[in-house]
Design a protein around this motif. Structure first.
Motif, PDB file in Angstrom:
ATOM      1  N   ARG A  41       0.847  -1.196   0.000  1.00 17.53           N
ATOM      2  CA  ARG A  41       0.000   0.000   0.000  1.00 17.53           C
ATOM      3  C   ARG A  41       0.883   1.248   0.000  1.00 17.53           C
ATOM      4  O   ARG A  41       2.055   1.191   0.357  1.00 17.53           O
ATOM      5  N   ARG A  45      -1.377   8.628  -0.102  1.00 16.78           N
ATOM      6  CA  ARG A  45      -1.027   8.985  -1.483  1.00 16.78           C
ATOM      7  C   ARG A  45      -2.193   8.710  -2.430  1.00 16.78           C
ATOM      8  O   ARG A  45      -2.975   7.803  -2.218  1.00 16.78           O
ATOM      9  N   SER A  46      -2.259   9.487  -3.481  1.00 17.83           N
ATOM     10  CA  SER A  46      -3.076   9.170  -4.649  1.00 17.83           C
ATOM     11  C   SER A  46      -2.094   8.632  -5.676  1.00 17.83           C
ATOM     12  O   SER A  46      -1.007   9.199  -5.864  1.00 17.83           O
ATOM     13  N   ARG A  74      -6.011   5.436 -11.986  1.00 17.75           N
ATOM     14  CA  ARG A  74      -5.771   6.237 -10.788  1.00 17.75           C
ATOM     15  C   ARG A  74      -6.519   5.577  -9.638  1.00 17.75           C
ATOM     16  O   ARG A  74      -7.652   5.125  -9.805  1.00 17.75           O
ATOM     17  N   ASP A  76      -6.633   5.221  -4.923  1.00 22.98           N
ATOM     18  CA  ASP A  76      -6.213   5.653  -3.603  1.00 22.98           C
ATOM     19  C   ASP A  76      -5.101   4.746  -3.107  1.00 22.98           C
ATOM     20  O   ASP A  76      -5.209   3.510  -3.189  1.00 22.98           O
ATOM     21  N   ASP A  78      -4.329   3.851  -0.270  1.00 21.31           N
ATOM     22  CA  ASP A  78      -4.700   2.974   0.842  1.00 21.31           C
ATOM     23  C   ASP A  78      -5.131   1.596   0.346  1.00 21.31           C
ATOM     24  O   ASP A  78      -5.226   0.659   1.126  1.00 21.31           O
ATOM     25  N   ARG A  79      -5.374   1.472  -0.967  1.00 21.79           N
ATOM     26  CA  ARG A  79      -5.741   0.172  -1.534  1.00 21.79           C
ATOM     27  C   ARG A  79      -4.491  -0.684  -1.675  1.00 21.79           C
ATOM     28  O   ARG A  79      -3.381  -0.180  -1.891  1.00 21.79           O
ATOM     29  N   THR A  98      -1.887  12.908  -0.685  1.00 23.56           N
ATOM     30  CA  THR A  98      -3.319  13.158  -0.675  1.00 23.56           C
ATOM     31  C   THR A  98      -3.571  14.512  -0.012  1.00 23.56           C
ATOM     32  O   THR A  98      -3.010  14.808   1.049  1.00 23.56           O
TER      33      THR A  98
END
Length: 102
Positions: A41, A45-46, A74, A76, A78-79, A98
Motif C-alpha cells: 500500500r 497517497r493518490s 488512478r 487511492d 490505501d488500496r 493526498t
C-alpha cells in the motif's frame, strides 16, 4: 524550477526513482514477463499508473485490472496494489500526497 529526466537512462529495476527528493514521487516500474511486485500500500497517497509498454495485471484489493500500452489508472494509495507483468513491461507511477480534507 524545471526537472527533466529520460526514462530509459534511469538506473534501478524494478523501481527507478525519476526525481529523487521531489514531490510528487515518480517511479519508473520495469518488470520482466512473469515478474511482479508483492502486495503493498501507499497510505496517504493518490496513485496514477500509466503503462508505457507491455501488459500488466494490476491487483487492487480484490479486483484485477488488465492493462496494456497506453492504459492509465488512478486509485487511492490505501488500496492494496500488486502489479504482475504478462510480458516485459514498463510503467510510470506517480504517487502524490493526498490533499487534506478541510
Amino acid at each position: 524550477m524545471t526537472e527533466r529526466a529520460h526514462l530509459p537512462d534511469l538506473d534501478g529495476t524494478p523501481h527507478a526513482n525519476v526525481f529523487p527528493e521531489s514531490e510528487p514521487k515518480t517511479v519508473r516500474l520495469t518488470l520482466d514477463a512473469g515478474e511482479g511486485v508483492a502486495p503493498h500500500r501507499h497510505p496517504g497517497r493518490s496513485v496514477v499508473l500509466y503503462v508505457l509498454d507491455g501488459s500488466i495485471e494490476l491487483g487492487l484489493d480484490d479486483e484485477t485490472h488488465s492493462l496494456g500500452r497506453g492504459d492509465i489508472v488512478r486509485f487511492d494509495g490505501d488500496r492494496e496494489i500488486a502489479p504482475l507483468a504478462n510480458e516485459a513491461s514498463t510503467a510510470l507511477v506517480v504517487l502524490a500526497p493526498t490533499a487534506d480534507e478541510g
